[in-house]
Write an enzyme that holds these catalytic residues in place. Structure first.
Site, PDB file in Angstrom:
ATOM      1  N   GLU A  56      36.899  78.154  47.837  1.00 29.95           N
ATOM      2  CA  GLU A  56      36.063  77.592  48.745  1.00 29.95           C
ATOM      3  C   GLU A  56      35.702  78.325  50.050  1.00 29.95           C
ATOM      4  O   GLU A  56      36.653  79.119  50.227  1.00 29.95           O
ATOM      5  CB  GLU A  56      36.756  76.175  49.117  1.00 29.95           C
ATOM      6  CG  GLU A  56      37.166  75.129  48.036  1.00 29.95           C
ATOM      7  CD  GLU A  56      35.810  74.800  47.114  1.00 29.95           C
ATOM      8  OE1 GLU A  56      34.759  74.827  47.878  1.00 29.95           O
ATOM      9  OE2 GLU A  56      35.966  74.334  46.111  1.00 29.95           O
ATOM     10  N   HIS A 113      35.271  69.876  44.277  1.00 33.68           N
ATOM     11  CA  HIS A 113      35.062  71.128  45.331  1.00 33.68           C
ATOM     12  C   HIS A 113      36.206  71.222  46.147  1.00 33.68           C
ATOM     13  O   HIS A 113      36.208  71.831  47.251  1.00 33.68           O
ATOM     14  CB  HIS A 113      33.827  70.360  46.219  1.00 33.68           C
ATOM     15  CG  HIS A 113      32.733  70.078  45.461  1.00 33.68           C
ATOM     16  ND1 HIS A 113      31.868  71.274  45.260  1.00 33.68           N
ATOM     17  CD2 HIS A 113      31.822  69.175  45.246  1.00 33.68           C
ATOM     18  CE1 HIS A 113      30.773  70.963  44.607  1.00 33.68           C
ATOM     19  NE2 HIS A 113      30.595  69.518  44.694  1.00 33.68           N
ATOM     20  N   ASP A 156      39.015  79.948  41.696  1.00 32.72           N
ATOM     21  CA  ASP A 156      38.005  79.271  42.245  1.00 32.72           C
ATOM     22  C   ASP A 156      38.148  79.375  43.676  1.00 32.72           C
ATOM     23  O   ASP A 156      39.521  79.362  44.210  1.00 32.72           O
ATOM     24  CB  ASP A 156      37.800  77.812  42.027  1.00 32.72           C
ATOM     25  CG  ASP A 156      36.734  77.035  42.726  1.00 32.72           C
ATOM     26  OD1 ASP A 156      35.690  77.174  42.067  1.00 32.72           O
ATOM     27  OD2 ASP A 156      36.813  76.391  43.636  1.00 32.72           O
ATOM     28  N   ASP A 177      38.961  72.503  40.968  1.00 35.82           N
ATOM     29  CA  ASP A 177      37.866  73.164  40.190  1.00 35.82           C
ATOM     30  C   ASP A 177      38.450  74.063  39.295  1.00 35.82           C
ATOM     31  O   ASP A 177      37.808  74.375  37.934  1.00 35.82           O
ATOM     32  CB  ASP A 177      37.114  73.750  41.479  1.00 35.82           C
ATOM     33  CG  ASP A 177      35.908  72.683  42.020  1.00 35.82           C
ATOM     34  OD1 ASP A 177      36.576  71.673  41.713  1.00 35.82           O
ATOM     35  OD2 ASP A 177      35.205  73.080  42.742  1.00 35.82           O
TER      36      ASP A 177
END
Length: 580
Positions: free
Chosen positions: A30, A172, A28, A177
């Site tokens: 960001e 998040h 994952d 995540d």
């Protein structure tokens, strides 16, 4: 970052790896925005799992080199101050790739994978790292097929994590995540098991749930050997429904009864299947040839192609006093030159038009008797025929044109190429591009057929040829032995695998001694279908194949049609059809 070191997993070239043995790297990211070309990565989190066990985790903030928008900070909690001392993405990518082991066969998993994979690929490209192109599993796409809207209102990560009772909820933040996605992945894999999806290959091909008929017939694969060969699906009367080949018969047969099989006609066939007959073959080439022969012999209704090779059209220069070009379905022993076979009568017609453009051959179909001349047709007035029917052209003069056409078909196509390419240039200069394209297609059809016929004729002229190649082995395993094939007049007459340490001379003598007897015949493909001969030719031209014995030299015309291969690129798909 902490990771348990585990044995290296085989690559996905070993199709059929059980999901319980696959290494999944769940990632994952960001980021500062949604576009990989205009945004930067702020955090990377990844979890490596196999068989339900966590092997390691990877987590780091990343300095994106860009301002973090306030709404991103509000969403993720990642501030500019947090990423300021963090490494840049070019320093993070090597560590992530090493952790993931994607080049060693790991499967990359992400929720909405195109987003995360897009950023990773862009980062690799921007900083000179090769993207390993792993198999990617998108849990969003998978969930849409496995979890209905009656069960969940949407397929967001948080919704699915709650539905599957995942302990790690998404926040998040990248690692949280990724952990949540691991739980969702395990829930989805459990559902896939009910649909018979148990390997990496089946997961890659999964599109929808199998039908009830597919599920009830899955047991038919239980007694099929895990070996290379040909399989035949049969109905209640024992009639063949479908013939195929595979390097692993059990895995391939089983795939027909899982969600990875998405062809509508084959799903329909599953309701009719009552049995499967496996035929184990020594080599991959033997399996390919057996499949072709069985499809042509049994004509199973669910095989779309290769069922009727005897109906393929050929272009023939007839054997008569005033030869003409004729499209025929049968190759006769009449010493006439043949081009083909073509995939359609339309392709044969294009090739015939190309020859007519280069040589003033008659196009009428009636017999010509010099003693009883008839009126000439309009082609004579246009200068495209010497009108032998009217007596204006003698048999000797006409024979010159016929001999030139024969030479273009069997040896040097230069007269056709020069005539048509000159015409194409003239039309292009006059901006008559559609007409030029028509001449281009005629030339490509002719050259493709001429090259094919010349290649087939060269192979069929050899009474016996013996060739060998290293035997196939699973990826990562050492090759053992040699695949050896005996080819007679273009037909595969025998095959076998020579074990390491065996005496090559004795093995070849035994193989040729037990090979099928093959006798020569007329045309470019007298003893086997053109499709079979092309399979043999592809294998012979494979790197690593060695010619052990040949009764005669194997040659094609020096100035033959292969010389103009670049011109056949214009044509689309005139080669032998796929078998399914």
């Amino acid at each position: 970052m902490a990771e348990q070191h585990a044995p290296v997993q085989g690559t996905l070239d070993d199709l059929g790896i059980p999901l319980s043995e696959c290494t999944f790297v769940v990632v994952d990211l960001e980021t500062t925005g949604t576009r990989a070309d205009a945004s930067g990565i702020t955090e990377v989190g990844a979890v490596k799992v196999r068989g339900g066990e966590v092997l390691g985790e990877f987590s780091t903030l990343v300095n994106p080199g860009l301002p973090i928008p306030p709404f991103i900070t509000l969403l993720t909690g990642i501030t500019q101050a947090m990423v300021a001392p963090a490494p840049a993405v070019e320093s993070v990518i090597p560590g992530f790739l090493e952790f993931a082991g994607l080049e060693r066969g790991s499967l990359l998993v992400a929720h909405n994978a195109p987003f995360d994979v897009g950023f990773l690929k862009a980062a690799c490209a921007a900083h000179g790292y090769d993207w390993p192109a792993p198999q990617v599993v998108d849990t969003v796409a998978l969930a849409r097929r496995l979890v209905t809207r009656e069960e969940v209102p949407n397929h967001k990560l948080g919704t699915l994590a709650g539905f599957f009772g995942v302990a790690d909820q998404p926040t998040h933040r990248a690692l949280d995540d990724a952990r949540a996605t691991v739980g969702v992945l395990h829930g989805l894999l459990e559902r896939l098991g009910a649909f018979g999806v148990e390997t990496a290959e089946e997961l890659r091909g999964f599109r929808s749930a199998p039908t009830a008929a597919q599920r009830t017939k899955r047991h038919l694969a239980d007694d099929v050997p895990a070996a290379p060969g040909v399989y035949v699906f049969t109905d209640a009367k024992g009639d063949a429904l479908y013939v195929g080949k595979s390097t692993d018969l059990r895995r391939r047969v089983r795939s027909y009864f899982t969600g990875s099989e998405k062809r509508g006609r084959i799903r329909e066939m599953a309701a009719l299947v009552e049995g499967v007959t496996p035929i184990v073959c020594e080599t991959g080439l033997e399996a390919e040839v057996r499949e072709l022969r069985m499809i042509a012999e049994r004509k199973p209704p669910y095989n779309r192609r290769s069922r009727n090779p005897e109906r393929a059209p050929w272009l023939k220069l007839t054997a008569e006093d005033f030869p003409r070009l004729s499209i025929v379905r049968t190759v006769r022993d009449d010493e006439a030159p043949y081009l083909g076979p073509f995939r359609s009568a339309r392709e044969a017609q294009l090739a015939r038009e190309a020859l007519h453009e280069a040589f003033p051959l008659r196009q009428c179909t009636r017999g010509i008797t010099p003693a009883t001349p008839t009126a000439a047709c309009v082609l004579a007035e246009l200068g495209r025929c010497g009108a032998p029917c009217s007596g204006a052209e003698t048999a000797a003069d006409y024979a010159v044109h016929a001999a030139a056409a024969r030479g273009a078909m069997t040896a040097d196509p230069a007269p056709v190429v020069e005539r048509i390419t000159a015409h194409i240039r003239e039309l292009s200069e006059e901006l008559r591009y559609e007409e030029a394209a028509g001449h281009r297609d005629r030339l490509a059809a002719f050259l493709t057929a001429a090259a094919r016929s010349q290649r087939l004729a060269a192979l069929s002229a050899i009474p016996e040829l013996v060739a060998a190649a290293p035997a196939r082995a699973p990826a990562g395993a050492a090759r053992t032995g040699w695949d050896v094939h005996v080819v007679r007049h273009g037909r595969l007459a025998n095959s076998g695998v020579m074990a390491p340490g065996a005496d090559p001379a004795e093995f070849v003598e035994a193989l040729t001694g037990s090979a099928e007897s093959v006798f020569p015949g007329p045309g470019p493909a007298p003893c086997a279908s053109a499709w079979e001969m092309e399979c043999v030719l592809r294998w012979l031209e494979t790197p690593g194949v060695r010619l052990a014995e040949s009764a005669e030299g194997w040659t094609c015309p020096v100035n033959g049609a292969e010389k103009y291969r670049h011109l056949t690129d214009w044509e689309r798909g005139v080669s032998a059809p796929a078998h399914r």
